[in-house]
Design an enzyme around this catalytic site. Sequence first.
Site, PDB file in Angstrom:
ATOM      1  N   GLY A  70       0.790  -1.217   0.000  1.00 19.16           N
ATOM      2  CA  GLY A  70       0.000   0.000   0.000  1.00 19.16           C
ATOM      3  C   GLY A  70       0.824   1.268   0.000  1.00 19.16           C
ATOM      4  N   THR A  71       1.949   1.261   0.704  1.00 12.97           N
ATOM      5  CA  THR A  71       2.774   2.464   0.770  1.00 12.97           C
ATOM      6  C   THR A  71       3.279   2.863  -0.606  1.00 12.97           C
ATOM      7  OG1 THR A  71       3.441   2.073   3.071  1.00 12.97           O
ATOM      8  CG2 THR A  71       4.905   3.429   1.713  1.00 12.97           C
ATOM      9  N   ASN A 146      -7.846   3.665   9.480  1.00 11.95           N
ATOM     10  CA  ASN A 146      -7.243   2.413   9.924  1.00 11.95           C
ATOM     11  C   ASN A 146      -7.298   2.231  11.431  1.00 11.95           C
ATOM     12  OD1 ASN A 146      -5.370   4.689   9.444  1.00 11.95           O
ATOM     13  ND2 ASN A 146      -3.921   3.412  10.547  1.00 11.95           N
ATOM     14  N   GLN A 174      -8.246  -0.616   4.058  1.00 14.56           N
ATOM     15  CA  GLN A 174      -8.951  -1.161   5.219  1.00 14.56           C
ATOM     16  C   GLN A 174     -10.362  -1.633   4.903  1.00 14.56           C
ATOM     17  OE1 GLN A 174      -7.800  -2.026   8.022  1.00 14.56           O
ATOM     18  NE2 GLN A 174      -5.816  -0.979   8.077  1.00 14.56           N
ATOM     19  N   SER A 194      -4.135  -3.582  -0.361  1.00 13.61           N
ATOM     20  CA  SER A 194      -2.976  -4.299   0.166  1.00 13.61           C
ATOM     21  C   SER A 194      -3.399  -5.716   0.538  1.00 13.61           C
ATOM     22  CB  SER A 194      -2.416  -3.581   1.396  1.00 13.61           C
ATOM     23  OG  SER A 194      -1.233  -4.193   1.855  1.00 13.61           O
ATOM     24  N   ALA A 195      -2.610  -6.688   0.100  1.00  8.50           N
ATOM     25  CA  ALA A 195      -2.995  -8.092   0.250  1.00  8.50           C
ATOM     26  C   ALA A 195      -3.111  -8.532   1.698  1.00  8.50           C
ATOM     27  CB  ALA A 195      -1.981  -8.980  -0.482  1.00  8.50           C
ATOM     28  N   HIS A 196      -2.213  -8.063   2.555  1.00  8.05           N
ATOM     29  CA  HIS A 196      -2.175  -8.638   3.904  1.00  8.05           C
ATOM     30  C   HIS A 196      -3.322  -8.179   4.792  1.00  8.05           C
ATOM     31  CE1 HIS A 196      -0.157  -5.344   6.429  1.00  8.05           C
ATOM     32  NE2 HIS A 196      -0.122  -4.849   5.209  1.00  8.05           N
ATOM     33  N   THR A 232      10.785  -7.595 -11.716  1.00  8.61           N
ATOM     34  CA  THR A 232      10.121  -8.885 -11.894  1.00  8.61           C
ATOM     35  C   THR A 232       8.993  -9.045 -10.889  1.00  8.61           C
ATOM     36  OG1 THR A 232      12.181  -9.867 -12.665  1.00  8.61           O
ATOM     37  CG2 THR A 232      10.456 -11.381 -11.937  1.00  8.61           C
ATOM     38  N   CYS A 317       1.934   1.472  11.993  1.00  8.63           N
ATOM     39  CA  CYS A 317       3.085   2.323  11.670  1.00  8.63           C
ATOM     40  C   CYS A 317       3.509   3.147  12.874  1.00  8.63           C
ATOM     41  CB  CYS A 317       2.738   3.254  10.509  1.00  8.63           C
ATOM     42  SG  CYS A 317       2.239   2.372   9.019  1.00  8.63           S
TER      43      CYS A 317
END
Length: 380
Positions: A70-71, A146, A174, A194-196, A232, A317
Amino acid sequence: MSGVYLDYNASGLVRPEVQAVMAEALADGGNPNAVHAAGRRARARVETARARVADLVGADPTAVVFSSGGTESNAQAVASAIAAGCERLIVSATEHPCVAEAANASGVPVEILPVDVNGVVDLAWLAEALARPGGRALVAIHHANNESGVIQPIAEAARMVQAAGGWLHVDAIQTAGKIPVDMRALGADTLTLSAHKLGGPQGVGALISKDGAPIIRTLHGAGQERGLRAGTENVPGIAGFGVSADCAARDLSEAMAHAAWRDAAADTVKAAGAIIIGGAAERLPNTLFMAVEGWESPQQLITLDLQGVMVSAGSACSSGKTKPSKTIVAMGLDHLATGGVRVSGGWGTTRDDWERFAAAWVEAYAKHRARTAERQKADA
């Protein structure tokens, strides 16, 4: 995982389905830009994931650019808007640090869009700001905060921004997988994921653009991701991202139903003395942000952790740093700013987890108050 994990807004537990597809991709190998069989299989994994991520937010797969998270994607969105002619930036007061800092580092004038006591952006202020001279504006408003989970009126803001000829960037990291997210209905020019946060792997994200929104590359090199993000592709991570997006879409109704468990826990801690931050606003169903005056966040987290309950002080963060919550301060609740605790569930959360948290916090707070009373009596 042993104990009660209620820190999904920081990072969700990785889903079993994600672990399985990532293991397959790691075992198979192959560069997705190679033309041999292994390369074609890797490319197929990337493109399948791209379609799944796009489907989660109602976008076209060709609009999805994968990144390291995300960042990076938020920074690319800010840079793209400036390159497209945005001469000033309007950033919500409770925006994620990666958006706020990217704006501050851009060299372009930044204005702060205030929020009310519930953490909702002030649309009247935004309308006045957009009407002022100063050039085309990039407006950055996250879909939901968040820390508090407060959901912002994105569609209304989008109509104002579009009428003023501006660019709207929405950090939906979020909200995706917790409430319905439709990029077209929101009216965003760019949107990030963001995946996580979905039960996918850490270190994988996406920038998604509206038709015609010009995205610039911020990493230079070869022509991966349609020339918009060199390097890649992280095939196992991207494959995991795709599966997590698919699972999140499948489980959306279940995720939204968590609100009842959250609300029951909120009632319990509120009765014991906690103040619910943003409780009067529409919030993510998985998120409870609370505070008490005079009991610092780190003390609460350590006490709960010793009881096997894992929560956070707010943004990951900022966790571990004894400084006031930016979100609470922006809401005008400075007296609570160092006592915030964020509780956030996810795909692995049960009703019992929420009940265990509430009981543990009430017990811990009662002991804290007793110790405080004893100290005050001894000092008298």
